[in-house]
Design an enzyme around this catalytic site. Structure first.
Site, PDB file in Angstrom:
ATOM      1  CD  GLU A  16      11.426 -30.926  16.275  1.00  0.00           C
ATOM      2  OE1 GLU A  16      10.547 -30.894  17.164  1.00  0.00           O
ATOM      3  OE2 GLU A  16      11.228 -30.596  15.107  1.00  0.00           O
ATOM      4  CG  HIS A 136      15.983 -31.391  12.867  1.00  0.00           C
ATOM      5  ND1 HIS A 136      15.516 -30.599  13.899  1.00  0.00           N
ATOM      6  CD2 HIS A 136      14.939 -31.523  12.010  1.00  0.00           C
ATOM      7  CE1 HIS A 136      14.257 -30.274  13.680  1.00  0.00           C
ATOM      8  NE2 HIS A 136      13.881 -30.821  12.532  1.00  0.00           N
ATOM      9  N   PRO A 141       8.978 -25.486   3.666  1.00  0.00           N
ATOM     10  CG  PRO A 141       6.943 -26.571   3.286  1.00  0.00           C
ATOM     11  CD  PRO A 141       7.669 -25.735   4.301  1.00  0.00           C
ATOM     12  CG  ASP A 189      12.786 -34.333  10.540  1.00  0.00           C
ATOM     13  OD1 ASP A 189      12.417 -34.319   9.350  1.00  0.00           O
ATOM     14  OD2 ASP A 189      12.198 -33.695  11.429  1.00  0.00           O
ATOM     15  CG  ASN A 191      11.623 -31.136   8.277  1.00  0.00           C
ATOM     16  OD1 ASN A 191      10.488 -31.495   8.565  1.00  0.00           O
ATOM     17  ND2 ASN A 191      12.481 -30.666   9.168  1.00  0.00           N
ATOM     18  CG  ASN A 255       5.246 -35.220  10.168  1.00  0.00           C
ATOM     19  OD1 ASN A 255       5.025 -34.169   9.579  1.00  0.00           O
ATOM     20  ND2 ASN A 255       5.154 -35.301  11.476  1.00  0.00           N
ATOM     21  CG  PHE A 260       2.663 -33.022   6.116  1.00  0.00           C
ATOM     22  CD1 PHE A 260       2.842 -32.813   4.757  1.00  0.00           C
ATOM     23  CD2 PHE A 260       3.536 -33.874   6.785  1.00  0.00           C
ATOM     24  CE1 PHE A 260       3.877 -33.445   4.065  1.00  0.00           C
ATOM     25  CE2 PHE A 260       4.583 -34.496   6.114  1.00  0.00           C
ATOM     26  CZ  PHE A 260       4.747 -34.280   4.753  1.00  0.00           C
TER      27      PHE A 260
END
Length: 353
Positions: A16, A136, A141, A189, A191, A255, A260
């Site tokens: 990012e 990345h 979700p 990342d 995620n 994170n 979250f």
């Protein structure tokens, strides 16, 4: 930037990073500190005017030039791989191809300065190749199938890169020793939480073809065609044997936002080749509560993603009877090996950083 300078890692992986910030801020600033870097923005940048392109974020890798030489760099564009393997599959085109996440890889080669006391165990072993990747993966979700497929695409592309450079064989029936030769450092990342299909695939080297995160969408034929190295019809597999440098007991979250808090960032490495010598621990939860930090970015914490920092030792077989072996951070290396030390950091950059 102050945090990056403070940690002073030899290899830095960022996600990012805005295009303009990389070229006008990070690259010139880190060059002054002895680094060189590579960068690619997300795929949508190619379709945008110059005035808009500079705001597109992407992935970056920096390396200390005194310790590493860049041999080659590679770009992995997940939407292009989806187009190549879709064969008209509607969901591959509508769900996977529309996400413009990327990964970049840098094939580095060690210099003498990587070795303790600047003395390599053997002249022929000074220049060791290391494949560094910054990735990345999609965030939403609701698109857990896309996350898993992008991760599979990433590992397949890294397999192809290592096969083309090292001349290794990951095909069915080949020796597993080939996968153990690869010095892969993957900072990403993802995620994805530790219990997700993505991390199951990364850690175990496989995931069931009917895993619930595929959402019962018929990706099977497309994915088996893409994973041409695999002959397992019950699992999708990747070719590497990787371990995570961090475990949940040591780092409860990477994170930290208002709504979250969890682990979604990772550093993976080949357990047989690289050895973690030390890691950066988490921020104190007690301090976060006392300081009333309920989410980040925060005036004292510039990013909602906390940095991961690992010191690795590179283990090589002994080439002579009396190799030069010196102490490492956590004690001496095994008697049958010698080590090169370097630090690697996976960090997240956002506008407030």
């Amino acid at each position: 930037l102050d945090e990056i300078k403070h940690f002073s890692a030899d290899i830095i992986a960022l996600q990012e990073v805005e295009t303009d910030q990389f070229y006008k801020f990070f690259l010139p600033e880190l060059k002054r500190e002895g680094y060189e870097g590579i960068f690619h923005p997300k795929s949508r940048a190619k379709t945008m005017a110059e005035c808009d392109r500079k705001f597109v974020d992407g992935c970056a890798i920096f390396y200390r030039t005194a310790k590493f030489v860049l041999l080659k760099e590679e770009l992995v564009e997940f939407n292009q791989i989806a187009i190549e393997h879709a064969n008209g599959h509607e969901d591959m085109l509508n769900r996977v191809m529309t996400k413009d996440n990327i990964a970049i890889a840098a094939l580095l080669q060690t210099r003498e300065a990587c070795w303790e006391n600047n003395v390599a165990p053997d002249a022929s072993q000074v220049a060791q190749p290391i494949l560094v990747c910054s990735a990345h993966i999609h965030w939403d979700p609701e698109f857990c199938d896309v996350k898993l497929i992008q991760t599979m695409m990433l590992m397949e592309q890294l397999r192809q890169i290592t096969e083309s450079y090292w001349g290794l064989n990951f095909r069915p029936g080949a020796s597993k020793k080939d996968s153990q030769k690869v010095q892969l450092l993957l900072c990403a990342d993802f995620n994805s939480l530790p219990e997700s299909g993505v991390i199951e695939f990364m850690k175990n080297g496989k995931v069931a073809v009917n895993h619930p995160e595929f959402k019962d969408i018929g990706y099977k034929d497309c994915l088996f065609k893409m994973l041409s190295h695999s002959n397992n019809d019950q699992h999708f597999t990747h070719a590497f044997e990787l371990s995570s440098a961090y475990i949940e007991e040591l780092l409860p979250f990477t994170n930290y936002t208002f709504d979250f808090k969890g682990i979604i960032d990772y550093i993976f490495y080949p357990a047989g080749k690289l050895k973690p010598l030390g890691i950066l621990g988490p921020l104190s939860e007690e301090w976060l509560k006392e300081s009333k930090v309920v989410g980040c970015p925060h005036p004292h914490i510039p990013s909602d993603h906390f940095p991961l920092l690992v010191e690795f030792g590179l283990t090589l077989p002994v080439m002579s009877r009396n190799p030069a072996v010196s102490q490492v951070m956590l004690g001496p290396p095994p008697p049958t090996s010698t080590m090169a030390n370097y630090g690697a950091a996976a960090m997240r950059r956002i506008k407030e950083f």
